[in-house]
Design a protein around this motif. Sequence first.
Motif, PDB file in Angstrom:
ATOM      1  N   MET A   1       0.834  -1.208   0.000  1.00  0.00           N
ATOM      2  CA  MET A   1       0.000   0.000   0.000  1.00  0.00           C
ATOM      3  C   MET A   1       0.867   1.255   0.000  1.00  0.00           C
ATOM      4  SD  MET A   1      -2.823  -1.190  -0.412  1.00  0.00           S
ATOM      5  CE  MET A   1      -3.820   0.277  -0.428  1.00  0.00           C
TER       6      MET A   1
ATOM      7  N   SER B   1       3.583   1.617  -1.653  1.00  0.00           N
ATOM      8  CA  SER B   1       3.977   1.947  -3.028  1.00  0.00           C
ATOM      9  C   SER B   1       2.836   2.619  -3.784  1.00  0.00           C
ATOM     10  CB  SER B   1       4.421   0.700  -3.774  1.00  0.00           C
ATOM     11  OG  SER B   1       3.337  -0.156  -3.927  1.00  0.00           O
ATOM     12  N   PHE B   2       1.574   2.179  -3.495  1.00  0.00           N
ATOM     13  CA  PHE B   2       0.423   2.846  -4.126  1.00  0.00           C
ATOM     14  C   PHE B   2       0.389   4.307  -3.734  1.00  0.00           C
ATOM     15  CE2 PHE B   2      -1.878  -1.245  -4.920  1.00  0.00           C
ATOM     16  CZ  PHE B   2      -2.016  -1.041  -6.283  1.00  0.00           C
TER      17      PHE B   2
ATOM     18  N   HIS C   1      -8.200  30.575 -71.933  1.00  0.00           N
ATOM     19  CA  HIS C   1      -7.564  29.329 -71.485  1.00  0.00           C
ATOM     20  C   HIS C   1      -6.704  28.767 -72.628  1.00  0.00           C
ATOM     21  CE1 HIS C   1      -7.296  25.026 -70.450  1.00  0.00           C
ATOM     22  NE2 HIS C   1      -7.494  25.407 -69.203  1.00  0.00           N
TER      23      HIS C   1
ATOM     24  N   ALA D   1      -8.960  29.768 -56.951  1.00  0.00           N
ATOM     25  CA  ALA D   1      -8.717  29.243 -58.298  1.00  0.00           C
ATOM     26  C   ALA D   1      -9.528  27.971 -58.528  1.00  0.00           C
ATOM     27  CB  ALA D   1      -7.230  28.954 -58.465  1.00  0.00           C
ATOM     28  N   THR D   2      -9.980  27.782 -59.760  1.00  0.00           N
ATOM     29  CA  THR D   2     -10.648  26.521 -60.123  1.00  0.00           C
ATOM     30  C   THR D   2      -9.677  25.573 -60.824  1.00  0.00           C
ATOM     31  OG1 THR D   2     -11.307  27.253 -62.333  1.00  0.00           O
ATOM     32  CG2 THR D   2     -12.809  27.780 -60.517  1.00  0.00           C
ATOM     33  N   PHE D   3      -8.538  26.092 -61.229  1.00  0.00           N
ATOM     34  CA  PHE D   3      -7.531  25.323 -61.982  1.00  0.00           C
ATOM     35  C   PHE D   3      -8.092  24.820 -63.303  1.00  0.00           C
ATOM     36  CE2 PHE D   3      -6.537  24.942 -57.475  1.00  0.00           C
ATOM     37  CZ  PHE D   3      -5.256  25.475 -57.458  1.00  0.00           C
ATOM     38  N   SER D   4      -9.064  25.535 -63.844  1.00  0.00           N
ATOM     39  CA  SER D   4      -9.580  25.178 -65.158  1.00  0.00           C
ATOM     40  C   SER D   4     -10.018  26.453 -65.873  1.00  0.00           C
ATOM     41  CB  SER D   4     -10.729  24.181 -65.030  1.00  0.00           C
ATOM     42  OG  SER D   4     -11.066  23.675 -66.311  1.00  0.00           O
ATOM     43  N   HIS D   5     -10.791  26.280 -66.961  1.00  0.00           N
ATOM     44  CA  HIS D   5     -11.035  27.452 -67.809  1.00  0.00           C
ATOM     45  C   HIS D   5     -11.777  28.611 -67.124  1.00  0.00           C
ATOM     46  CE1 HIS D   5     -14.899  25.336 -68.811  1.00  0.00           C
ATOM     47  NE2 HIS D   5     -15.319  26.544 -68.741  1.00  0.00           N
TER      48      HIS D   5
ATOM     49  N   TYR E   1      -9.829  31.692 -66.489  1.00  0.00           N
ATOM     50  CA  TYR E   1      -9.346  32.490 -67.625  1.00  0.00           C
ATOM     51  C   TYR E   1     -10.408  33.460 -68.154  1.00  0.00           C
ATOM     52  CZ  TYR E   1      -5.327  29.457 -67.403  1.00  0.00           C
ATOM     53  OH  TYR E   1      -4.200  28.800 -66.969  1.00  0.00           O
TER      54      TYR E   1
ATOM     55  N   ASP F   1      -4.770  36.498 -56.540  1.00  0.00           N
ATOM     56  CA  ASP F   1      -3.867  37.320 -55.718  1.00  0.00           C
ATOM     57  C   ASP F   1      -3.974  38.811 -56.039  1.00  0.00           C
ATOM     58  OD1 ASP F   1      -2.810  37.334 -58.238  1.00  0.00           O
ATOM     59  OD2 ASP F   1      -0.801  36.679 -57.671  1.00  0.00           O
TER      60      ASP F   1
ATOM     61  N   GLN G   1      -3.430  40.290 -58.729  1.00  0.00           N
ATOM     62  CA  GLN G   1      -2.519  40.793 -59.762  1.00  0.00           C
ATOM     63  C   GLN G   1      -3.345  41.081 -61.018  1.00  0.00           C
ATOM     64  OE1 GLN G   1       1.847  40.152 -61.461  1.00  0.00           O
ATOM     65  NE2 GLN G   1       0.789  38.246 -61.152  1.00  0.00           N
ATOM     66  N   PRO G   2      -3.327  42.344 -61.494  1.00  0.00           N
ATOM     67  CA  PRO G   2      -4.129  42.651 -62.686  1.00  0.00           C
ATOM     68  C   PRO G   2      -3.574  41.963 -63.924  1.00  0.00           C
ATOM     69  CG  PRO G   2      -3.142  44.652 -61.755  1.00  0.00           C
ATOM     70  CD  PRO G   2      -2.596  43.494 -60.979  1.00  0.00           C
TER      71      PRO G   2
END
Lengths: 266, 386
Positions: free
Chosen positions: B1, B3-4, B301, B344-348, B351, B358, B360-361
């Motif tokens: 006991m 040790s407990f 695109h 982004a859609t990473f497709s057309h 475009y 971002d 950027q114009p």
Amino acid sequence: MNARLQARLIALMVLAPAAAGLVCFLSVWGLVWHLDRHRPISEILPHAALRVGVDPAHPPFAFYLGDALVGLDIDLANALAEALGVPAQFVLLGYDGLYDALKIGQVDLLIAGIAIDPARTGLARYSAPYLNAGLMLISSESGGVSSMHDLPGKRLALEFGSEANAEARRWLRRVLPFTILPYAQPNHALDAVRLGMADAALVDSITARLYLRAHPDWVHRLTPVTVLPIAIASHADHARLGAALDRALESLFRDGTIDRLLDKWL
Amino acid sequence: MKSFHRLRQQILPAVLWTARFILGFALLNAFQPAPPRAPLMPPQTVDTTKPQMCVHTRLIDEVDEWKIQRSLMMVREMGADTIAEFFPWAYIESQRGVYNWAQSDRIIRHAANQGLKVIARMGFVPNWARGDQRDVFTTLNTLPPEAYGAFAAFTAAFAARYAGTVDHLIIWNEPNLAFEWGYQQVDPAGYARLLEVVYAPVHRANPNIMILAAGLAPTLEPPGSPHGLNDLLYLDALYQAGAAPYFDGLAVHTYGFTHPPDESPAAERLNFRRVELLRAIMRQHGDDSPIYITETGWNDHPRWVNAVTPAQRVAYTLDAFRYAEREWDDVRKMCVWMFRLPAATFSHPDYFTLVGVDFQPKPIYTALQAYAAGRMTEQTLWLPPP
């Protein structure tokens, strides 16, 4: 019983069942994994065909040549279907309908020249990319241009208004000045380098590959500078199909099929 | 006991320290930095020589207020005095009778601050208005006739709230496409009825409002097609259904695809001047109300079959504005599709934009800015082929 022995006994009583449980869990998990890996394809593809969503408006990925639907994605889908042991069935879609078709289960896969889109990963599980469609720098072998840091004082040809144009403008904010030569078409930019009127050109990799096919004698240096990974999408919830697809695609990479298809179309 | 007891003495402090650590971590997380604010500027005005110029924005899904403000500042700096923007009913009245105006207030507040007018497109049906969905497939574009009144009430509330900045409302979008009509067979008579139900309450809410009939999708789909109906046939059917008294102007979507802007129009061809065919149908029905082109443009695109090169896109877009200014005095606004995407859609679709994600114009933004300022020169923006 002394205290040390008592502590050891308690530790043994706790650890032994835990270890036994772990061994049981790993055994069952391994068995399930093994069975799952060798699951018949009919259970993974219940329609007994690989239903592939393609967008026929994007050559050279998929387009109509007369009445025939052809392209890199069509050949790739057929090769994958063959590897999986089922026929390919094509579902023609516009870009707007691609992911919806995947979502509602109208198709099993999308092979439509699509770039990995981090915003879609909740729905789509992407394969390893089969093409990098990012930008590349091309110069003559002696030109020595392989990054933006080689450009100051030199002439960079590109397509006016393109992604390359936007990237070059970003570079101009990071390195000493170089001259941008904007052309109306990307092939004009590559012509300018080949004819010695520019030191390097920045174009997308598909344009570069198609141009180099048409000019096999041109000794050039080609360096990828951005990454746009083109991959196959399956439904994120269909993990078994995704895993089967990965294995089939890996085998196509290993046996050279992917390279052959890329060489055929690009 | 013993040790407990010793074990408990060792474990208890560890548990306490773990709890303190978790509490500290939670508190630190609670002190997140405030999102960037977007305080209003002194009221701005748009300096332009081209009052027709307008741009379609995509701000309703923009999370950051400063991006809304930045977008609208760039629209003003480009020289467009009007934007077209979508205000989904489902976003604002997701519970019946409970309006959440937070996002639309942000957009309208910053638009007014930049001196911009807004053409608002109304649509997207909240779940509660779609009727019994147990055995019926519905989408955000499913509007059962019994919900027309609820849609009219929402639209009137919107018109009253934003009067002065929003004096043009587009009712619905491309109802000649099955997709936009809840994947049902398209129904010009049904759409005419919708315009009728909306018209009076919205005019009562804002007497200066102009109701615009929805821009139709340019398409050659024949009658009976499950996908939609040819826009020319649809417009004719709309007049035959008695819709004329219930709109004050017509919104038009006209894209150039791969054709130059001066290419002659023809019933079997989709090009920029298709608007002239739509106008002819209006005149046939005795309607001389104005036209608002709320979507137009070209796509650049590199591989889409309906795209042109970026150089062609710049040239075609500027020529289109010149053509409209010269030839179409009944076209009040011409809105380029589209200013920017929130992601982004990473497709057309990427475009079609005038500026990148971002901000950027793109060269087309700069070219339109120069055109709106009246300082366009004949200087070529690109080199001749080598």
